[in-house]
Design an enzyme around this catalytic site. Structure first.
Site, PDB file in Angstrom:
ATOM      1  N   GLY A 137       0.648  -1.124  -0.097  1.00  0.00           N
ATOM      2  CA  GLY A 137      -0.035   0.109   0.153  1.00  0.00           C
ATOM      3  C   GLY A 137       0.846   1.308  -0.097  1.00  0.00           C
ATOM      4  N   ARG A 148      -6.689  23.253  11.080  1.00  0.00           N
ATOM      5  CA  ARG A 148      -7.530  23.867  12.240  1.00  0.00           C
ATOM      6  C   ARG A 148      -7.266  23.140  13.568  1.00  0.00           C
ATOM      7  NH1 ARG A 148     -13.182  22.366   9.305  1.00  0.00           N
ATOM      8  NH2 ARG A 148     -11.846  20.626   8.623  1.00  0.00           N
ATOM      9  N   HIS A 168      -6.435  28.717   8.236  1.00  0.00           N
ATOM     10  CA  HIS A 168      -7.620  29.132   9.008  1.00  0.00           C
ATOM     11  C   HIS A 168      -7.271  29.859  10.184  1.00  0.00           C
ATOM     12  CE1 HIS A 168     -11.343  28.528  11.347  1.00  0.00           C
ATOM     13  NE2 HIS A 168     -10.567  27.906  12.147  1.00  0.00           N
ATOM     14  N   ASP A 180     -19.056  33.290  11.273  1.00  0.00           N
ATOM     15  CA  ASP A 180     -18.631  33.808  12.484  1.00  0.00           C
ATOM     16  C   ASP A 180     -17.819  34.842  12.232  1.00  0.00           C
ATOM     17  OD1 ASP A 180     -16.149  32.717  11.691  1.00  0.00           O
ATOM     18  OD2 ASP A 180     -16.594  30.705  12.230  1.00  0.00           O
ATOM     19  N   LYS A 184     -21.422  31.855  16.042  1.00  0.00           N
ATOM     20  CA  LYS A 184     -21.306  30.517  15.958  1.00  0.00           C
ATOM     21  C   LYS A 184     -20.737  29.833  17.164  1.00  0.00           C
ATOM     22  CE  LYS A 184     -18.410  27.774  13.332  1.00  0.00           C
ATOM     23  NZ  LYS A 184     -17.812  27.194  12.160  1.00  0.00           N
TER      24      LYS A 184
HETATM   25  C1  R5P Z   1     -14.398  27.122  11.269  1.00  0.00           C
HETATM   26  O1  R5P Z   1     -14.145  28.296  12.166  1.00  0.00           O
HETATM   27  C2  R5P Z   1     -14.162  27.460   9.940  1.00  0.00           C
HETATM   28  O2  R5P Z   1     -14.098  28.698   9.528  1.00  0.00           O
HETATM   29  C3  R5P Z   1     -15.235  26.972   9.224  1.00  0.00           C
HETATM   30  O3  R5P Z   1     -16.671  27.479   9.642  1.00  0.00           O
HETATM   31  C4  R5P Z   1     -15.339  25.401   9.454  1.00  0.00           C
HETATM   32  O4  R5P Z   1     -14.138  24.612   9.411  1.00  0.00           O
HETATM   33  C5  R5P Z   1     -16.495  24.612   8.489  1.00  0.00           C
HETATM   34  O5  R5P Z   1     -16.473  23.496   8.734  1.00  0.00           O
HETATM   35  P1  R5P Z   1     -17.887  22.620   8.446  1.00  0.00           P
HETATM   36  O6  R5P Z   1     -18.115  22.636   6.983  1.00  0.00           O
HETATM   37  O7  R5P Z   1     -17.509  21.362   9.023  1.00  0.00           O
HETATM   38  O8  R5P Z   1     -19.017  23.185   9.594  1.00  0.00           O
END
Ligand code: R5P
Length: 277
Positions: A34, A87, A120, A157, A181
């Protein structure tokens, strides 16, 4: 010479065209156990490895491409259009890794500098042991939008309101607002409506990433009688059934860039990357 990762061939080809540089042919082999082997038969003095780390396999492939390029080129530049694990920039409980730092350190070992598109958290740049520069590809997200009526640009957010302002500015006109959020779990979020009126207006929801689509579909459910709803983001990960969630939530169109190659990747990040190279 541009050295493309297998998950970033569109953006790498667009970047090669922007810079008028050749694209390195990359050969792939898979062993019975793999494991993957990549071969970069030729590069020139500067190798620009372009690879979004959209999966664990793509992470390993990036390290392999850097190592192969390093043996031939005087300078290795690494472009990570979408940085996976970006993230996970904090440890919330004892015993957890800061995964963004772990992958940044690994990427640093094979390169002289790094460029990454709309990370991010801008602070992830500090996790690299070599210079890391951010690239802002949000300006072109307005390009595929149709003519809009009384547009409202909303981010789910406060963290993404800057991107919403960039898209509004590129579009030329419109109001900007954001939701509050709270994330309940990996796939569940709670969103408080914004004060802005949405009835009979075209609403453009803007975020850096759409992953599971939970944030955007919940945000759409908070809109009262909008005329049309568009979703736009830099990194259209669209994992699992995210696109279906957005369709069922009533979105009219989804747009993203080619940092993650999907059917919705209508915008190329290549011109913004080229400006930094
Ligand atoms: C988080 O703060 C990011 O800005 C996005 O809002 C987030 O990663 C989106 O993730 P999902 O589509 O899984 O809700």
């Amino acid at each position: 010479m541009i050295v493309p990762g297998s998950a970033s061939q569109e953006v790498a080809a667009a970047l090669a065209a922007e810079l008028d540089e050749p694209l390195a042919p990359v050969e792939y082999e898979r062993f019975a156990d793999g494991e993957q082997l990549v071969r970069v038969p030729e590069t020139d003095d500067r190798a620009v490895v372009v690879a979004s780390t959209v999966s664990d396999r793509a992470h390993v492939e990036l390290l392999q491409l850097q190592d192969a390029a390093r043996q031939q080129a005087d300078e290795v530049v690494t472009v990570v259009p979408y940085m996976g694990y970006g993230r996970q920039d904090q440890a919330f409980e004892a015993g957890e890794p800061v995964s963004a730092r772990a992958v940044a350190r690994a990427i640093s070992t094979g390169t002289d500098r790094v460029l990454t598109v709309n990370p991010h958290e801008p602070a992830v740049r500090d996790f690299f042991d070599v210079p890391c520069e951010p690239v802002d590809a949000a300006g072109r997200l307005a390009d595929p939008l149709p003519a809009l009526s009384e547009p409202l640009f909303l981010s789910p957010d406060a963290g993404a309101v800057g991107i919403a302002e960039t898209v509004r500015d590129a579009h030329g006109a419109g109001e900007v607002d954001y939701f509050e959020k709270h994330r309940l779990s990996d796939t569940e979020v709670e969103i408080q409506p914004s004060d802005a009126a949405t009835a009979d207006r075209d609403v453009v929801l803007v975020d850096d990433i759409v992953a599971t689509g939970s944030t955007m579909s919940t945000a759409i459910s908070q809109l009262e009688a909008p005329a049309r709803v568009f979703v736009t983001c830099v990194h259209p990960l669209l994992a699992a059934d995210a696109r279906t969630k957005l369709a069922n939530a009533g979105v009219d169109a989804v747009y993203g860039t080619d940092t993650v190659e999907r059917a919705v990747s209508a915008v190329s990040a290549a011109p913004a990357i080229a400006e930094r190279l």
